[in-house]
Design a protein around this motif. Structure first.
Motif, mmCIF file in Angstrom:
data_model
loop_
_atom_site.group_PDB
_atom_site.id
_atom_site.type_symbol
_atom_site.label_atom_id
_atom_site.label_comp_id
_atom_site.label_asym_id
_atom_site.label_seq_id
_atom_site.Cartn_x
_atom_site.Cartn_y
_atom_site.Cartn_z
ATOM 1 N N LYS A 83 0.816 -1.207 0.000
ATOM 2 C CA LYS A 83 0.000 0.000 0.000
ATOM 3 C C LYS A 83 0.854 1.263 0.000
ATOM 4 O O LYS A 83 1.916 1.327 0.624
ATOM 5 C CB LYS A 83 -0.934 0.004 1.218
ATOM 6 C CG LYS A 83 -1.809 -1.233 1.374
ATOM 7 C CD LYS A 83 -2.686 -1.485 0.167
ATOM 8 C CE LYS A 83 -3.739 -2.576 0.402
ATOM 9 N NZ LYS A 83 -3.155 -3.912 0.608
ATOM 10 N N PRO A 102 1.341 5.418 0.935
ATOM 11 C CA PRO A 102 0.979 6.191 2.132
ATOM 12 C C PRO A 102 -0.477 6.655 2.107
ATOM 13 O O PRO A 102 -1.153 6.639 3.147
ATOM 14 C CB PRO A 102 1.954 7.378 2.084
ATOM 15 C CG PRO A 102 3.159 6.834 1.384
ATOM 16 C CD PRO A 102 2.601 5.909 0.332
ATOM 17 N N GLU A 140 -3.013 5.129 0.661
ATOM 18 C CA GLU A 140 -3.860 3.966 0.947
ATOM 19 C C GLU A 140 -3.809 3.597 2.424
ATOM 20 O O GLU A 140 -4.834 3.214 3.012
ATOM 21 C CB GLU A 140 -3.416 2.782 0.092
ATOM 22 C CG GLU A 140 -3.735 2.925 -1.382
ATOM 23 C CD GLU A 140 -3.351 1.680 -2.154
ATOM 24 O OE1 GLU A 140 -4.260 0.971 -2.633
ATOM 25 O OE2 GLU A 140 -2.140 1.409 -2.283
ATOM 26 N N ILE A 141 -2.630 3.703 3.023
ATOM 27 C CA ILE A 141 -2.513 3.398 4.454
ATOM 28 C C ILE A 141 -3.454 4.291 5.260
ATOM 29 O O ILE A 141 -4.139 3.827 6.180
ATOM 30 C CB ILE A 141 -1.059 3.587 4.933
ATOM 31 C CG1 ILE A 141 -0.128 2.539 4.292
ATOM 32 C CG2 ILE A 141 -0.971 3.532 6.456
ATOM 33 C CD1 ILE A 141 -0.356 1.130 4.746
ATOM 34 N N GLU A 142 -3.507 5.564 4.893
ATOM 35 C CA GLU A 142 -4.388 6.476 5.620
ATOM 36 C C GLU A 142 -5.854 6.141 5.395
ATOM 37 O O GLU A 142 -6.681 6.251 6.313
ATOM 38 C CB GLU A 142 -4.088 7.916 5.212
ATOM 39 C CG GLU A 142 -2.754 8.426 5.723
ATOM 40 C CD GLU A 142 -2.579 8.186 7.228
ATOM 41 O OE1 GLU A 142 -3.456 8.612 8.005
ATOM 42 O OE2 GLU A 142 -1.584 7.540 7.615
ATOM 43 N N ARG A 164 -6.550 3.106 7.512
ATOM 44 C CA ARG A 164 -6.615 3.513 8.918
ATOM 45 C C ARG A 164 -7.965 4.195 9.213
ATOM 46 O O ARG A 164 -8.583 3.960 10.253
ATOM 47 C CB ARG A 164 -5.455 4.459 9.229
ATOM 48 C CG ARG A 164 -5.241 4.710 10.709
ATOM 49 C CD ARG A 164 -4.136 5.716 10.932
ATOM 50 N NE ARG A 164 -2.849 5.242 10.450
ATOM 51 C CZ ARG A 164 -2.055 4.433 11.123
ATOM 52 N NH1 ARG A 164 -2.444 3.973 12.310
ATOM 53 N NH2 ARG A 164 -0.885 4.075 10.631
ATOM 54 N N GLY A 212 -7.792 -4.407 1.516
ATOM 55 C CA GLY A 212 -7.577 -3.131 0.851
ATOM 56 C C GLY A 212 -8.860 -2.714 0.169
ATOM 57 O O GLY A 212 -9.834 -2.374 0.828
ATOM 58 N N ASN A 214 4.137 -2.137 4.799
ATOM 59 C CA ASN A 214 3.060 -1.495 4.049
ATOM 60 C C ASN A 214 2.060 -2.481 3.465
ATOM 61 O O ASN A 214 1.245 -2.093 2.623
ATOM 62 C CB ASN A 214 3.604 -0.567 2.965
ATOM 63 C CG ASN A 214 4.401 0.578 3.543
ATOM 64 O OD1 ASN A 214 4.040 1.132 4.581
ATOM 65 N ND2 ASN A 214 5.508 0.924 2.917
ATOM 66 N N THR A 245 -1.312 -4.586 4.437
ATOM 67 C CA THR A 245 -2.398 -4.466 5.415
ATOM 68 C C THR A 245 -3.164 -5.782 5.416
ATOM 69 O O THR A 245 -3.592 -6.258 4.362
ATOM 70 C CB THR A 245 -3.326 -3.294 5.069
ATOM 71 O OG1 THR A 245 -3.728 -3.374 3.694
ATOM 72 C CG2 THR A 245 -2.612 -1.967 5.292
ATOM 73 N N ILE A 300 -1.493 -3.033 10.123
ATOM 74 C CA ILE A 300 -0.578 -2.441 9.149
ATOM 75 C C ILE A 300 0.810 -2.953 9.491
ATOM 76 O O ILE A 300 1.248 -2.877 10.643
ATOM 77 C CB ILE A 300 -0.596 -0.904 9.216
ATOM 78 C CG1 ILE A 300 -1.994 -0.355 8.889
ATOM 79 C CG2 ILE A 300 0.442 -0.310 8.255
ATOM 80 C CD1 ILE A 300 -2.140 1.132 9.137
ATOM 81 N N HIS A 349 4.701 -2.657 9.528
ATOM 82 C CA HIS A 349 5.753 -1.650 9.476
ATOM 83 C C HIS A 349 7.116 -2.340 9.397
ATOM 84 O O HIS A 349 7.212 -3.566 9.414
ATOM 85 C CB HIS A 349 5.677 -0.745 10.703
ATOM 86 C CG HIS A 349 4.389 0.015 10.812
ATOM 87 N ND1 HIS A 349 4.006 0.978 9.913
ATOM 88 C CD2 HIS A 349 3.379 -0.062 11.742
ATOM 89 C CE1 HIS A 349 2.828 1.476 10.260
ATOM 90 N NE2 HIS A 349 2.420 0.857 11.358
#
Length: 408
Positions: free
Chosen positions: A166, A168, A170-172, A175, A346, A365, A367, A389, A391
């Motif tokens: 993902k 950044p 997409e990560i947000e 989240r 996702g 990255n 998920t 997520i 890291h």
């Protein structure tokens, strides 16, 4: 309040990456096919490249239309603009991230016509979205092509890998979806009370989900004498609306669906009245423990999905629970019919899955949704699931704000 957004530049870069990967495979173009409409399980590949999802429901073909509730993107590898073909268009013009958008009554005919127009009718084309590409669509497209050849090559695996790591942005979004999911689950679980039906609890949760920009793909809830099952009903809907829950009922709930396109998917369990028996407590605590044990074993760049599967399987064996190789007749829960401990998450319930034969390495990255249903005949089953997520140094549980222990 709307969630984070993916930039126009990121959508353009995704298309460029897809074109490069397709060219490496010797393909002349990609055809990304999507089922959408009123369903939400198969829109991800098209949405990933265009930010578009058809609004029309999937309905049977007629002479005047075909493949309603679907959409198609033609992405040429060398030169030429992508063409989006849809059955319905009712979006602000800045929402869709490609310029050439064609709303037509018959997607199948128009897709072939566009391929001919783009000089791709006799070329090698990668087909993405095979799970939603119907035989009826293929037959109508072949008929439209006439003496020309439609050379479609499966290419779903290419997009699975593209979507696995993902960005950044997409990560947000994920989240944000988890945050909405926590509110959704809290509302559902708060309505698990004596006198309420499973439907009552589901309804309370759905009010919160809808108000926060989400929709459900499904909700698997089961209680009391049906708690040994994953879902309370095999009918439609999958929850019981006639039986009031009683104090002492074991209840488990798994909820999943998109928020602003990206999924939340996790599970919680409890006992009506909050006072479990010894057997119920063993299941409730066991379902939480195995999931956190699996997550604790993640070493990014080293651990494979199969490693996580084996870690969960060993925990079940060591603690006297049935594992995935136990037959459904013996365990009545989490049997060989669902031989995994979760999946990527996702723009949908994505692959790869946490299964015995999956050698994909867990990387930063990614998920994931890590889950288990732990059961014993005569007691029932408890379900627990977390979204994480990955890291550089391990995993962050983004559904942790949703209380796991809901009993005394």
């Amino acid at each position: 309040m709307p969630g984070p957004q993916i930039s126009d530049e990121e959508f353009a870069q995704r298309r460029e990456t897809a074109k490069r990967l397709a060219k490496e495979r010797g393909l002349d173009a990609l055809l990304i096919w999507s089922r959408s409409g009123h369903t939400v399980e198969a829109y991800g590949d098209l949405y990933y490249l265009t930010n578009f999802n058809s609004l029309f429901p999937a309905v049977p073909d007629r002479k005047s239309w075909a493949s309603r509730g679907h959409g198609a993107l033609i992405l040429p590898v060398d030169g030429g603009e992508p063409v989006l073909i849809t059955d319905y268009l009712d979006d602000p013009e800045d929402r869709i991230k490609v310029k050439d958008v064609r709303a037509v009554p018959d997607i199948t005919v128009s897709t072939v016509d566009a391929l001919r127009e783009m000089d791709l009718i006799d070329r090698k084309i990668g087909l993405v979205g095979g799970m939603s590409f119907l035989m009826s669509a293929w037959r109508r497209m072949e008929e439209r092509a006439g003496n020309h050849k439609l050379d479609f090559v499966p290419a779903d695996d290419m997009f699975e890998r593209m979507r696995l790591i993902k960005s950044p942005g997409e990560i947000e979004l994920i989240r944000h979806a988890a945050g909405v999911g926590v509110k959704w689950m809290d509302a559902t679980m708060s309505a698990i009370a004596e006198g309420n039906t499973e439907g009552d609890a589901v309804g309370e949760g759905l009010k919160v989900l809808a108000a926060n920009g989400g929709t459900q793909q499904d909700i698997a809830i089961a209680s009391g004498p049906f708690a040994i099952n994953y879902m309370g009903s095999s009918g439609i809907p999958h929850w019981n609306v006639t039986r009031p829950m009683e104090t002492g009922d074991l209840v488990h709930c798994d909820q999943w669906g998109p928020v602003d396109g990206y999924y939340t998917d996790f599970a919680r369990s409890t006992v009506v009245g909050g006072k479990p028996s010894d057997g119920q407590r063993e299941l409730l605590e066991g379902s939480m423990a195995v999931i956190h044990h699996i997550i604790d074993g993640i070493k990014p760049g080293e651990t494979t999905f199969a490693d996580l599967y084996r870690r969960g399987e060993k925990w079940l064996d060591d603690n006297g629970f049935a594992n995935h190789k136990t037959s459904a007749d013996e365990s009545n829960a989490f049997s060989s019919l669902f031989p995994c401990f979760g999946h990527s998450i996702g723009l949908g319930i994505d692959g790869p899955w946490i299964m015995e034969d999956e050698d994909t390495v867990v990387e930063p990255n990614m998920t994931l949704a890590v889950e288990a249903l732990v059961g014993r005949p005569g007691v029932g089953a408890a379900n627990f699931e977390e979204n994480i997520i990955v890291h550089e140094d391990g995993a962050e549980i983004i559904t942790a704000p949703c209380e796991g222990k809901r009993w005394e």
